[in-house]
Design a protein around this motif. Structure first.
Motif, PDB file in Angstrom:
ATOM      1  N   GLY A   1     -79.108 -38.491  68.365  1.00  0.00           N
ATOM      2  CA  GLY A   1     -77.804 -38.624  69.027  1.00  0.00           C
ATOM      3  C   GLY A   1     -77.726 -37.811  70.303  1.00  0.00           C
ATOM      4  O   GLY A   1     -76.678 -37.271  70.654  1.00  0.00           O
ATOM      5  N   LEU A   2     -78.847 -37.722  71.022  1.00  0.00           N
ATOM      6  CA  LEU A   2     -78.938 -36.863  72.201  1.00  0.00           C
ATOM      7  C   LEU A   2     -79.795 -37.554  73.251  1.00  0.00           C
ATOM      8  O   LEU A   2     -80.903 -38.008  72.962  1.00  0.00           O
ATOM      9  CB  LEU A   2     -79.571 -35.526  71.799  1.00  0.00           C
TER      10      LEU A   2
ATOM     11  N   GLY B   1     -81.904 -42.530  73.587  1.00  0.00           N
ATOM     12  CA  GLY B   1     -81.882 -41.095  73.282  1.00  0.00           C
ATOM     13  C   GLY B   1     -83.127 -40.658  72.543  1.00  0.00           C
ATOM     14  O   GLY B   1     -84.101 -41.414  72.400  1.00  0.00           O
ATOM     15  N   LEU B   2     -83.099 -39.439  72.071  1.00  0.00           N
ATOM     16  CA  LEU B   2     -84.241 -38.859  71.366  1.00  0.00           C
ATOM     17  C   LEU B   2     -84.207 -39.189  69.879  1.00  0.00           C
ATOM     18  O   LEU B   2     -83.141 -39.210  69.267  1.00  0.00           O
ATOM     19  CB  LEU B   2     -84.261 -37.334  71.557  1.00  0.00           C
TER      20      LEU B   2
ATOM     21  N   LEU C   1     -90.731 -44.447  74.851  1.00  0.00           N
ATOM     22  CA  LEU C   1     -90.990 -43.853  76.164  1.00  0.00           C
ATOM     23  C   LEU C   1     -91.779 -42.547  75.992  1.00  0.00           C
ATOM     24  O   LEU C   1     -92.835 -42.539  75.397  1.00  0.00           O
ATOM     25  CB  LEU C   1     -89.668 -43.662  76.905  1.00  0.00           C
ATOM     26  N   GLN C   2     -91.271 -41.440  76.513  1.00  0.00           N
ATOM     27  CA  GLN C   2     -91.989 -40.169  76.428  1.00  0.00           C
ATOM     28  C   GLN C   2     -91.914 -39.591  75.020  1.00  0.00           C
ATOM     29  O   GLN C   2     -90.952 -39.819  74.292  1.00  0.00           O
ATOM     30  CB  GLN C   2     -91.389 -39.179  77.424  1.00  0.00           C
ATOM     31  N   PHE C   3     -92.928 -38.782  74.666  1.00  0.00           N
ATOM     32  CA  PHE C   3     -92.932 -38.140  73.348  1.00  0.00           C
ATOM     33  C   PHE C   3     -93.635 -36.791  73.434  1.00  0.00           C
ATOM     34  O   PHE C   3     -94.359 -36.498  74.389  1.00  0.00           O
ATOM     35  CB  PHE C   3     -93.599 -39.036  72.307  1.00  0.00           C
ATOM     36  N   ASP C   4     -93.419 -35.974  72.406  1.00  0.00           N
ATOM     37  CA  ASP C   4     -94.095 -34.681  72.302  1.00  0.00           C
ATOM     38  C   ASP C   4     -94.373 -34.396  70.829  1.00  0.00           C
ATOM     39  O   ASP C   4     -93.600 -34.796  69.948  1.00  0.00           O
ATOM     40  CB  ASP C   4     -93.244 -33.562  72.917  1.00  0.00           C
TER      41      ASP C   4
ATOM     42  N   THR D   1     -94.142 -32.430  63.582  1.00  0.00           N
ATOM     43  CA  THR D   1     -92.919 -33.037  64.119  1.00  0.00           C
ATOM     44  C   THR D   1     -93.217 -33.765  65.427  1.00  0.00           C
ATOM     45  O   THR D   1     -93.868 -33.213  66.315  1.00  0.00           O
ATOM     46  CB  THR D   1     -91.844 -31.963  64.385  1.00  0.00           C
ATOM     47  N   ILE D   2     -92.737 -35.009  65.518  1.00  0.00           N
ATOM     48  CA  ILE D   2     -92.802 -35.793  66.757  1.00  0.00           C
ATOM     49  C   ILE D   2     -91.378 -36.020  67.247  1.00  0.00           C
ATOM     50  O   ILE D   2     -90.494 -36.366  66.457  1.00  0.00           O
ATOM     51  CB  ILE D   2     -93.476 -37.163  66.518  1.00  0.00           C
ATOM     52  N   VAL D   3     -91.156 -35.805  68.534  1.00  0.00           N
ATOM     53  CA  VAL D   3     -89.890 -36.186  69.166  1.00  0.00           C
ATOM     54  C   VAL D   3     -90.219 -37.200  70.253  1.00  0.00           C
ATOM     55  O   VAL D   3     -91.118 -36.975  71.067  1.00  0.00           O
ATOM     56  CB  VAL D   3     -89.155 -34.967  69.755  1.00  0.00           C
ATOM     57  N   ILE D   4     -89.497 -38.320  70.250  1.00  0.00           N
ATOM     58  CA  ILE D   4     -89.780 -39.396  71.195  1.00  0.00           C
ATOM     59  C   ILE D   4     -88.489 -39.926  71.790  1.00  0.00           C
ATOM     60  O   ILE D   4     -87.454 -40.025  71.112  1.00  0.00           O
ATOM     61  CB  ILE D   4     -90.585 -40.524  70.499  1.00  0.00           C
ATOM     62  N   GLU D   5     -88.550 -40.264  73.076  1.00  0.00           N
ATOM     63  CA  GLU D   5     -87.415 -40.908  73.752  1.00  0.00           C
ATOM     64  C   GLU D   5     -87.515 -42.418  73.535  1.00  0.00           C
ATOM     65  O   GLU D   5     -88.569 -43.014  73.781  1.00  0.00           O
ATOM     66  CB  GLU D   5     -87.453 -40.587  75.251  1.00  0.00           C
ATOM     67  N   ARG D   6     -86.391 -43.026  73.085  1.00  0.00           N
ATOM     68  CA  ARG D   6     -86.378 -44.467  72.793  1.00  0.00           C
ATOM     69  C   ARG D   6     -85.160 -45.125  73.435  1.00  0.00           C
ATOM     70  O   ARG D   6     -84.127 -44.475  73.631  1.00  0.00           O
ATOM     71  CB  ARG D   6     -86.371 -44.723  71.283  1.00  0.00           C
TER      72      ARG D   6
END
Length: 506
Positions: free
Chosen positions: A292-293, A278-279, A253-256, A263-268
């Protein structure tokens, strides 16, 4: 009386000195010694004939950007500092201050270089410490990074594809653009972020043949741009794809992406179990792992060490690496809308009991300073990068359409961080989900305006809110050097071309 005996001295016989004839090698040695003596005598008599000159310029052959904060000049002999400081010229002016490290001049910029500009560095008059010898004139021309941005196309062969665009010429009436399509026809791009060297772009995309259902199968890729701001490294051609994350088991889904690109953080979300969502974090050269968030609104800090997430009761700052500190929680806050360039300060929106919102600047210790209080929802804010004393904030206002019927209308305002003064700048009617991007040199904003329709199977371009995109336009807004209400009235945006989600290259 006895006579004194005469002393007799026997003088030694000296042997004749014998002069040995010089051999061939001895003649060679003697000639070399005489030649060196003559040469040294000539140098001492005539003086040092090597011209006084600049021997090293740290920006020589380099393309500079906002991260290049200083340059150095080295000389071939001790120099009179005052004569250098008085005669060093940059054209156009590139303000800075001088300091010295031995015989080396360090020139530190006090303002950012303007992209798409050629700067000429000149030193045509200076003297060494121990003589009045004039310097050999020094002139060097330096290029800054291109004024380049990327966007998602919306018409004809550009539709759904990632486009790289260079502003190659600009005047008061028109802006010329040079475009390169980066992604293939069989991928529809939904979102993207740009790496700090401008050499590649991270994006999410799906197969258009699957219609709107393809959104559930979108994957994460990188694509090369054909640019590289590190000129020492070899450039890759544009359009080379690499898959980063598939959608076999999880929806992406969304990512940054952090500003440093590490560093990549993505919602899955699990394809078979919606509760497993979660992220996830993808570190540089590392494997994806869940945090776990759960969160659908988040921003990664510029250094990639933490992520700010909006939660039910406030905003959490979550560490992403073992050495990035402990979690923080800001009770009663709505969201984080931005970070300062170095990541030490963050902009948080807080909900008040009187139904207003406050914008606060919070430092690394969690202490906040209220900048403004408003009834308008705050969508996003960008620091003006030159001095970071001004914010450009995108907010929404309620405009009455008919009796007791209202619509949200976004507008841009400028906030002075010292005084908290909030000046309305530009109304952006017709569409709430405006995407805004600040140029790295702080001279212009890019934003889009979309026309939306209900989502249908024939339309595979979708907004973040789930509506279909019928049309879209990109706009370029010049920013004032000095923020006054009189100056703002004179500034008008320039329409560029069809597209949406514009992002400046760093």
């Amino acid at each position: 009386m006895k006579s004194i005996p005469k002393l007799k001295f026997k003088l030694p016989r000296f042997k004749r000195l014998q002069v040995k004839r010089l051999q061939g090698f001895d003649w060679v040695v003697m000639i070399c010694i005489l030649s060196l003596a003559v040469a040294i005598t000539a140098i001492l008599w005539r003086g040092d004939q090597v011209p006084f000159q600049v021997t090293h310029f740290s920006w020589d052959g380099k393309q500079i950007g906002i991260k290049d904060r200083y340059f150095t000049l080295s000389f071939n002999r001790p120099v009179n500092p005052q004569t250098v400081e008085q005669n060093l010229v940059t054209n156009p002016p590139l303000p800075g201050k001088t300091s010295w490290s031995g015989p080396k001049l360090v020139y530190t910029l006090t303002e950012l270089p303007i992209y798409g500009t050629k700067y000429e560095i000149q030193l045509t008059d200076a003297t060494p410490t121990y003589s009045n010898q004039a310097i050999e004139p020094f002139i060097s021309v330096i290029n800054t990074h291109d004024r380049a941005f990327a966007y998602i196309g919306i018409e004809a062969q550009e539709r759904g594809r990632l486009i790289l665009c260079n502003i190659i010429q600009s005047n008061q009436s028109t802006t010329q653009l040079k475009k390169v399509i980066l992604t293939p026809e069989d991928l529809v791009v939904t979102n993207f972020e740009i790496y700090p060297q401008g050499d590649k772009i991270l994006f999410a995309a799906f197969d258009p043949s699957k219609g709107t259902e393809g959104l559930n199968q979108q994957q994460l890729y990188t694509v090369t741009t054909g640019l590289n701001f590190l000129l020492s490294e070899q450039r890759e051609p544009s359009g080379r794809l690499q898959r980063i994350l598939d959608a076999k088991d999880y929806k992406n889904l969304q990512f940054d992406l952090s500003d440093n690109g590490k560093t990549i953080v993505i919602e899955r979300e699990n394809q078979r179990n919606r509760a497993d969502a979660g992220l996830w974090v993808i570190p540089e050269d590392g494997k994806p792992r869940p945090l776990g968030l759960q969160a659908n609104e988040f921003i990664v800090a510029p250094d990639g060490q933490t992520v700010a997430v909006s939660q039910d009761q406030g905003v959490g700052i979550i560490p992403l690496t073992p050495g990035s500190g402990s979690p923080q929680f800001f009770q009663g806050y709505e969201k984080v809308v931005g970070f300062s360039k170095d990541g030490t300060q963050k902009l948080l929106v807080k909900n008040n009991s009187d139904f207003t919102r406050s914008l606060l600047l919070v430092n690394k210790d969690g202490k906040g300073k209220q900048l403004l209080q408003t009834h308008n929802p705050i969508i996003s804010c960008k620091f003006e990068p030159r001095q970071e004393t001004t914010l450009y904030c995108l907010k929404t206002d309620l405009v009455e359409q008919e009796k007791e019927k209202y619509r949200e209308e976004p507008f841009l305002s400028i906030v002075d961080l010292k005084t908290g003064k909030d000046i309305p700048f530009l109304a952006l009617p017709n569409y709430r989900d405006v995407q805004m991007s600040m140029s790295p040199d702080g001279v212009a904003l890019l934003f889009d305006q979309l026309v939306t329709t209900p989502l249908n199977l024939k339309n595979n371009l979708v907004t973040q809110g789930g509506q279909g995109i019928a049309d879209g336009r990109l706009w370029l807004l010049p920013l004032p050097e000095e923020v006054t209400e009189q100056n703002l009235v004179k500034i008008l945006p320039e329409e560029l071309n069809p597209g949406f989600k514009p992002r400046w290259l760093p």
